[in-house]
Write a protein that holds these residues in place. Structure first.
Motif, mmCIF file in Angstrom:
data_model
loop_
_atom_site.group_PDB
_atom_site.id
_atom_site.type_symbol
_atom_site.label_atom_id
_atom_site.label_comp_id
_atom_site.label_asym_id
_atom_site.label_seq_id
_atom_site.Cartn_x
_atom_site.Cartn_y
_atom_site.Cartn_z
ATOM 1 N N SER A 110 24.015 62.214 13.918
ATOM 2 C CA SER A 110 25.451 62.117 13.675
ATOM 3 C C SER A 110 26.025 63.482 13.318
ATOM 4 O O SER A 110 25.369 64.296 12.679
ATOM 5 N N VAL A 111 27.264 63.692 13.762
ATOM 6 C CA VAL A 111 27.950 64.953 13.489
ATOM 7 C C VAL A 111 29.432 64.688 13.258
ATOM 8 O O VAL A 111 30.053 63.883 13.963
ATOM 9 N N LEU A 112 29.965 65.354 12.241
ATOM 10 C CA LEU A 112 31.381 65.307 11.919
ATOM 11 C C LEU A 112 31.917 66.726 12.042
ATOM 12 O O LEU A 112 31.400 67.647 11.403
ATOM 13 N N PHE A 113 32.935 66.918 12.880
ATOM 14 C CA PHE A 113 33.574 68.217 13.045
ATOM 15 C C PHE A 113 34.797 68.252 12.140
ATOM 16 O O PHE A 113 35.565 67.281 12.099
ATOM 17 N N VAL A 114 35.008 69.367 11.415
ATOM 18 C CA VAL A 114 36.064 69.421 10.405
ATOM 19 C C VAL A 114 36.887 70.697 10.513
ATOM 20 O O VAL A 114 36.346 71.792 10.677
ATOM 21 N N CYS A 115 38.220 70.510 10.407
ATOM 22 C CA CYS A 115 39.138 71.640 10.262
ATOM 23 C C CYS A 115 40.180 71.262 9.207
ATOM 24 O O CYS A 115 40.048 70.234 8.546
ATOM 25 N N LEU A 116 41.203 72.052 9.049
ATOM 26 C CA LEU A 116 42.188 71.832 8.004
ATOM 27 C C LEU A 116 42.972 70.532 8.183
ATOM 28 O O LEU A 116 43.084 69.733 7.272
ATOM 29 N N GLY A 117 43.521 70.302 9.386
ATOM 30 C CA GLY A 117 44.407 69.157 9.580
ATOM 31 C C GLY A 117 43.914 68.089 10.521
ATOM 32 O O GLY A 117 44.536 67.039 10.656
ATOM 33 N N ASN A 118 42.817 68.334 11.226
ATOM 34 C CA ASN A 118 42.232 67.390 12.178
ATOM 35 C C ASN A 118 43.179 67.054 13.332
ATOM 36 O O ASN A 118 43.179 65.949 13.849
ATOM 37 N N ILE A 119 43.991 68.069 13.733
ATOM 38 C CA ILE A 119 44.836 67.866 14.907
ATOM 39 C C ILE A 119 44.653 68.955 15.965
ATOM 40 O O ILE A 119 45.166 68.826 17.069
ATOM 41 N N CYS A 120 43.907 70.008 15.643
ATOM 42 C CA CYS A 120 43.702 71.097 16.617
ATOM 43 C C CYS A 120 42.218 71.314 16.906
ATOM 44 O O CYS A 120 41.694 70.798 17.885
ATOM 45 N N ARG A 121 41.548 72.051 16.033
ATOM 46 C CA ARG A 121 40.180 72.485 16.319
ATOM 47 C C ARG A 121 39.158 71.357 16.288
ATOM 48 O O ARG A 121 38.358 71.216 17.222
ATOM 49 N N SER A 122 39.142 70.570 15.228
ATOM 50 C CA SER A 122 38.081 69.553 15.117
ATOM 51 C C SER A 122 38.182 68.445 16.162
ATOM 52 O O SER A 122 37.138 68.023 16.683
ATOM 53 N N PRO A 123 39.375 67.969 16.539
ATOM 54 C CA PRO A 123 39.381 66.976 17.619
ATOM 55 C C PRO A 123 38.972 67.568 18.968
ATOM 56 O O PRO A 123 38.399 66.859 19.806
ATOM 57 N N ILE A 124 39.239 68.864 19.170
ATOM 58 C CA ILE A 124 38.769 69.517 20.400
ATOM 59 C C ILE A 124 37.244 69.557 20.385
ATOM 60 O O ILE A 124 36.596 69.181 21.359
ATOM 61 N N ALA A 125 36.664 69.969 19.263
ATOM 62 C CA ALA A 125 35.199 70.027 19.156
ATOM 63 C C ALA A 125 34.587 68.643 19.337
ATOM 64 O O ALA A 125 33.586 68.481 20.054
ATOM 65 N N GLU A 126 35.185 67.634 18.712
ATOM 66 C CA GLU A 126 34.689 66.254 18.838
ATOM 67 C C GLU A 126 34.698 65.817 20.301
ATOM 68 O O GLU A 126 33.704 65.275 20.812
#
Length: 172
Positions: free
Chosen positions: A22-38
């Motif tokens: 399992s992996v959780l990708f995290v950024c400040l707002g979860n609308i730019c970087r982390s959803p792209i990584a996910e």
């Protein structure tokens, strides 16, 4: 994709029993970087035929955008690469530190905030790392494109692809 906490626990128990990861990708707002990584990682494991071995999600260190769709520029970038996502922003929870094997964040500020939050979770098991630590081009920080241009979202996408490929290779 976000799931209720009880569903996460059940899924994590099942994943652990079958050797899943399992992996959780995290950024400040979860609308730019982390959803792209996910979305990038979801595509990579799907293409590799190992999607059933992974539980993948993303989250934010802040609660500013909870329930929001990813930034339209990020969605456009993903779409231009043949990737879709229906993710909704959520904040990282205490349970995430127990439910995820890896928590991969985008910058030093995310890392500091995650480590601060992790201190309130006794015996957490997640490995908290910079996603950029997997970049073969050694770009440790994935900069927030929110105040930038479409080109900045493309840069984030390219970094995420490089990093996620190496992360997957290291964890296959």
């Amino acid at each position: 994709m976000s799931y209720p906490i009880d569903w996460q626990r059940t899924l994590q128990s099942n994943m652990a029993a079958t050797g899943g990861k399992s992996v959780l990708f995290v950024c400040l707002g979860n609308i730019c970087r982390s959803p792209i990584a996910e979305a990038v990682f979801q595509k990579l494991v799907t293409d590799a035929g190992t999607v059933d071995k992974w539980f993948i999600d993303s989250g934010a260190t802040s609660d500013w955008n909870t329930g929001s769709s990813p930034d339209s520029r990020g969605l456009d970038c993903l779409k231009s690469h043949g990737i879709e996502t229906s993710h909704r922003a959520r904040q990282v929870t205490k349970e995430d530190f127990m439910n995820f094997e890896y928590i991969l964040c985008m910058d030093d500020s995310n890392m500091s905030e995650l480590k601060r939050k992790a201190k309130s979770v006794s015996n957490y098991s997640a490995k908290i790392e910079l996603l950029g630590s997997y970049d073969p081009q050694k770009q440790l920080i994935i900069k927030d494109p929110y105040y930038g241009s479409q080109e900045d979202f493309e840069t984030v996408y390219e970094q995420c692809v490089r990093c996620c490929k190496v992360f997957l290779e290291n964890n296959s």
